[in-house]
Design a protein around this motif. Structure first.
Motif, PDB file in Angstrom:
ATOM      1  N   GLY A   1       0.823  -1.163   0.019  1.00  0.00           N
ATOM      2  CA  GLY A   1       0.033  -0.005  -0.048  1.00  0.00           C
ATOM      3  C   GLY A   1       0.894   1.308   0.185  1.00  0.00           C
ATOM      4  O   GLY A   1       0.314   2.357  -0.416  1.00  0.00           O
ATOM      5  N   ARG A   2       2.238   1.174   0.416  1.00  0.00           N
ATOM      6  CA  ARG A   2       3.088   2.270   0.455  1.00  0.00           C
ATOM      7  C   ARG A   2       4.015   2.237  -0.774  1.00  0.00           C
ATOM      8  O   ARG A   2       4.913   3.069  -0.606  1.00  0.00           O
ATOM      9  CB  ARG A   2       3.720   2.519   1.931  1.00  0.00           C
ATOM     10  N   ARG A   3       3.883   1.397  -1.646  1.00  0.00           N
ATOM     11  CA  ARG A   3       4.703   1.159  -2.737  1.00  0.00           C
ATOM     12  C   ARG A   3       3.828   1.373  -4.170  1.00  0.00           C
ATOM     13  O   ARG A   3       3.612   2.464  -4.644  1.00  0.00           O
ATOM     14  CB  ARG A   3       5.489   0.099  -2.830  1.00  0.00           C
ATOM     15  N   LEU A   4       3.094   0.289  -4.323  1.00  0.00           N
ATOM     16  CA  LEU A   4       2.212   0.249  -5.687  1.00  0.00           C
ATOM     17  C   LEU A   4       3.112   1.332  -6.464  1.00  0.00           C
ATOM     18  O   LEU A   4       2.389   2.209  -7.355  1.00  0.00           O
ATOM     19  CB  LEU A   4       0.963   0.835  -5.515  1.00  0.00           C
ATOM     20  N   PHE A   5       4.228   1.035  -6.869  1.00  0.00           N
ATOM     21  CA  PHE A   5       5.147   1.647  -7.835  1.00  0.00           C
ATOM     22  C   PHE A   5       4.582   1.877  -9.224  1.00  0.00           C
ATOM     23  O   PHE A   5       4.524   0.797  -9.733  1.00  0.00           O
ATOM     24  CB  PHE A   5       6.563   1.422  -7.693  1.00  0.00           C
TER      25      PHE A   5
ATOM     26  N   PHE B   1       6.078  16.486 -18.776  1.00  0.00           N
ATOM     27  CA  PHE B   1       6.203  15.406 -17.804  1.00  0.00           C
ATOM     28  C   PHE B   1       5.606  14.121 -18.032  1.00  0.00           C
ATOM     29  O   PHE B   1       4.270  14.177 -18.475  1.00  0.00           O
ATOM     30  CB  PHE B   1       6.008  15.771 -16.420  1.00  0.00           C
ATOM     31  N   ALA B   2       6.261  12.925 -18.065  1.00  0.00           N
ATOM     32  CA  ALA B   2       5.345  11.639 -18.242  1.00  0.00           C
ATOM     33  C   ALA B   2       5.582  10.645 -17.326  1.00  0.00           C
ATOM     34  O   ALA B   2       6.793  10.539 -16.679  1.00  0.00           O
ATOM     35  CB  ALA B   2       6.100  11.198 -19.775  1.00  0.00           C
ATOM     36  N   MET B   3       4.710   9.778 -16.918  1.00  0.00           N
ATOM     37  CA  MET B   3       4.793   8.810 -15.836  1.00  0.00           C
ATOM     38  C   MET B   3       3.599   7.962 -16.200  1.00  0.00           C
ATOM     39  O   MET B   3       2.611   8.077 -17.126  1.00  0.00           O
ATOM     40  CB  MET B   3       4.655   9.578 -14.370  1.00  0.00           C
ATOM     41  N   SER B   4       3.747   6.659 -15.640  1.00  0.00           N
ATOM     42  CA  SER B   4       2.941   5.424 -15.837  1.00  0.00           C
ATOM     43  C   SER B   4       2.436   5.209 -14.400  1.00  0.00           C
ATOM     44  O   SER B   4       3.327   5.160 -13.410  1.00  0.00           O
ATOM     45  CB  SER B   4       3.337   4.435 -16.612  1.00  0.00           C
ATOM     46  N   VAL B   5       1.155   4.809 -13.864  1.00  0.00           N
ATOM     47  CA  VAL B   5       0.882   4.643 -12.543  1.00  0.00           C
ATOM     48  C   VAL B   5      -0.288   3.279 -12.711  1.00  0.00           C
ATOM     49  O   VAL B   5      -0.695   3.018 -13.779  1.00  0.00           O
ATOM     50  CB  VAL B   5       0.052   5.787 -11.966  1.00  0.00           C
ATOM     51  N   ARG B   6      -0.010   2.515 -11.677  1.00  0.00           N
ATOM     52  CA  ARG B   6      -1.120   1.461 -11.679  1.00  0.00           C
ATOM     53  C   ARG B   6      -2.569   1.836 -11.261  1.00  0.00           C
ATOM     54  O   ARG B   6      -2.662   2.446 -10.251  1.00  0.00           O
ATOM     55  CB  ARG B   6      -0.714   0.454 -10.649  1.00  0.00           C
ATOM     56  N   ALA B   7      -3.556   1.771 -11.843  1.00  0.00           N
ATOM     57  CA  ALA B   7      -4.747   2.138 -11.549  1.00  0.00           C
ATOM     58  C   ALA B   7      -5.708   0.798 -11.657  1.00  0.00           C
ATOM     59  O   ALA B   7      -5.443  -0.207 -12.067  1.00  0.00           O
ATOM     60  CB  ALA B   7      -5.567   2.683 -13.023  1.00  0.00           C
ATOM     61  N   PRO B   8      -6.594   0.764 -10.493  1.00  0.00           N
ATOM     62  CA  PRO B   8      -7.386  -0.524 -10.553  1.00  0.00           C
ATOM     63  C   PRO B   8      -8.131  -0.850 -11.678  1.00  0.00           C
ATOM     64  O   PRO B   8      -8.535  -0.066 -12.010  1.00  0.00           O
ATOM     65  CB  PRO B   8      -8.123  -0.141  -9.086  1.00  0.00           C
TER      66      PRO B   8
END
Ligand SMILES: NC(=O)c1ccc[n+]([C@@H]2O[C@H](COP(=O)([O-])OP(=O)(O)OC[C@H]3O[C@@H](n4cnc5c(N)ncnc54)[C@H](O)[C@@H]3O)[C@@H](O)[C@H]2O)c1
Length: 500
Positions: A123-127, A139-146
């Motif tokens: 829960g404190r990572r989900l990098f 700026f570019a990034m990728s995130v994990r979405a449910p």
């Protein structure tokens, strides 16, 4: 009916935070395979129950996804604490519904506890990832979405561990769950749902619908709002689910059967090899997806290994797993027993030599229960069905080889690719084997079982479809990668075109 550990006579579904009777009004008995006593009744839910659970999950998920992941993780942490506190009663219940011996039941519950704390940390990572943009001031990034609502379908042989491998990453990543446990083993699901409730999981985030695979399982696949199906079970059912999910463009994760081998080379520590084979072949009465069902032995130590194995098999105690002295528990049900019996006939007809076992234990203390004698075939060849097909019982086939290359070729000749193991003291053989064995899990100087929860769990070829349970790899099943571009240049910058 039941036992003092089970307060209910009839279970209810857990939908939207409420214990709810199935709309079908139908139930079936849950039988203790060690003594054939009825433990409790479990709902045979209808398609309507799945629809209600899915809608509840859909609403709950929207709010849950907005709760910061570290707070979602705190719920899991509390789940872990409660499981730890109840480890012994959970383990006893697990032995009663599934039959595995109490020592193994404790191990399985521990796996769930470990998974809770591990995923709570997640829960404190989900990098995600940040990456440079090809454009200035961007700026570019990728995130994990449910993914949203997740459908989980689990087998009877690991009623709590597998559920935690799937539901904990799903929940921490911000999904809501509809879970259908196996009808043979609903008690762990009932207990885990209670624990989620006590740990303060908001209503509707975890929903448990009991019932038959052909009704509840199929209905889950039909639900448009269930975006992922995570399944563990048999190859036949998994293929069917894969086809249906494929038609609906629904993400599906499949963990299925195995035909796992232990390779014993001529320089192996034979005492250690015997221990490893015994534990991974006859533990859980061979009813593990990772169970050792083939031993591929170098011809120069074949006779010695056979002798030692026979000695140790004769010492195995078989009976009700609640008794601490018992090493091998019962087979889950009559169907499982019949399947094993059929394979014994097949093995004999194919010309394999039966060294020990091969029969149902029906006398004395084994009269009321599904017990099968630990079995060892030798002189098995790789083309025989008993060396190719999953038997799911305490039956081992011994094949002999003259080289490591031959051993690896035989290991890799089956449809499945879950686990394999090699016993050798030669470091060159270790490195060659770990590279060339085509399974998702490889053990060196240990049997084919014993996965740890922070590593990816799953197999190649007919065992699965490339996904993994457990470890951070499980998050790939329950999240979607979302690419985000933030342009702070104040002007329209076109990728590929406005690059200087
Ligand atoms: N690779 C792994 O991680 C792993 C782990 C444990 C068990 N297994 C495999 O599981 C099998 C034993 O478990 P099982 O006998 O419970 O398997 P199974 O395939 O009969 O049942 C698994 C689950 O699927 C449900 N189901 C049945 N028919 C369905 C359908 N048509 N649609 C949707 N769901 C349906 C069942 O009710 C149950 O909940 C073995 O083959 C074993 O190797 C694999």
């Amino acid at each position: 009916m039941g036992d003092k550990l089970i307060k209910e006579e009839k279970f209810k579904n857990f939908i939207n935070g409420k214990w709810t009777e199935p709309t079908s009004g139908q139930y079936t008995d849950v039988i203790n395979p060690a003594n054939l006593e009825t433990l409790v009744q479990v709902p045979l839910s209808s398609i309507r129950d799945v629809e209600i659970a899915t809608q509840a999950a859909k609403i709950a998920q929207k709010k849950w996804a907005l709760v910061p992941a570290p707070q979602r993780a705190e719920v899991l942490y509390r789940v872990g604490l409660i499981m730890k506190e109840r480890k012994e009663s959970l383990s006893q219940l697990l032995t009663m519904e599934n039959g595995k011996v109490i020592e193994e039941a404790r191990g399985e519950v521990q796996e769930g506890i470990d998974m809770a704390f591990y995923m709570a940390g997640e829960g404190r990572r989900l990098f995600g990832q940040t990456t440079p943009s090809e454009l200035k001031d961007k700026f570019a990034m990728s995130v994990r979405a449910p993914v949203g609502v997740v459908g989980i379908i689990t087998p009877w042989n690991f009623p709590i561990a597998i559920a935690t491998w799937k539901s904990f990453p799903a929940v921490v990543a911000g999904n809501a769950v509809v879970w259908k446990p196996a009808t043979e083993t609903p008690i762990m699901a009932f207990e885990l749902a209670k624990i989620f409730e006590e740990a303060g999981l908001p209503k509707g985030v975890m929903n448990v619908v009991f019932g038959a695979g052909s009704t509840v399982g199929e209905a889950m696949i039909e639900q448009e709002d269930i975006r992922v199906i995570s399944f563990t079970g048999s190859n036949e059912v998994g293929r069917n689910i894969a086809g249906k999910c494929g038609q609906r463009l629904k993400k599906v994760s499949l963990e299925m059967g195995g035909k796992n081998a232990v390779i014993v080379m001529d320089d192996a520590d034979l005492s250690l090899a015997v221990e490893g084979i015994l534990w991974s072949a006859y533990g859980t009465s061979g009813q593990r997806c990772t169970a050792c069902s083939r031993v591929i032995v170098h011809e120069s130590v074949k006779e010695q290994l056979e002798g030692r194995l026979l000695n140790e098999i004769a010492k195995l105690t078989i009976g009700n797993g609640l008794d601490e002295s018992i090493k091998v528990g019962p087979i889950i049900n009559q169907d499982g027993l019949d399947k094993i019996k059929r394979y014994i006939q097949v093995g004999k007809q194919e010309g394999a030599k039966l060294l020990t076992g091969g029969y149902v234990m029906e006398n004395g203390e084994h009269a009321r229960g599904h017990y099968f004698a630990p079995t060892l075939f030798t002189d098995v060849t790789s083309d025989m069905r008993i060396a190719q097909e999953e038997i799911f019982g305490p039956v081992v086939s011994l094949l002999s080889v003259s080289s490591l290359d031959e051993a690896i070729e035989i290991n890799n000749s089956v449809e499945y690719g879950l686990s394999s193991s090699i016993f050798t003291r030669d470091v060159n053989q270790v490195f060659a084997a770990q590279r060339d064995l085509d399974t998702g899990i490889v053990y060196v100087n240990a049997g084919t079982t014993g996965a740890e929860i922070h590593l990816p769990f799953g197999g190649t070829k007919g065992t699965g479809n490339g996904h993994r349970d457990s470890g951070v790899a499980a998050l790939d099943v329950f999240t979607e990668w979302k690419a985000i571009y933030v342009d702070f240049s104040g002007k329209l910058q076109r990728a590929q075109i406005d690059v200087e």
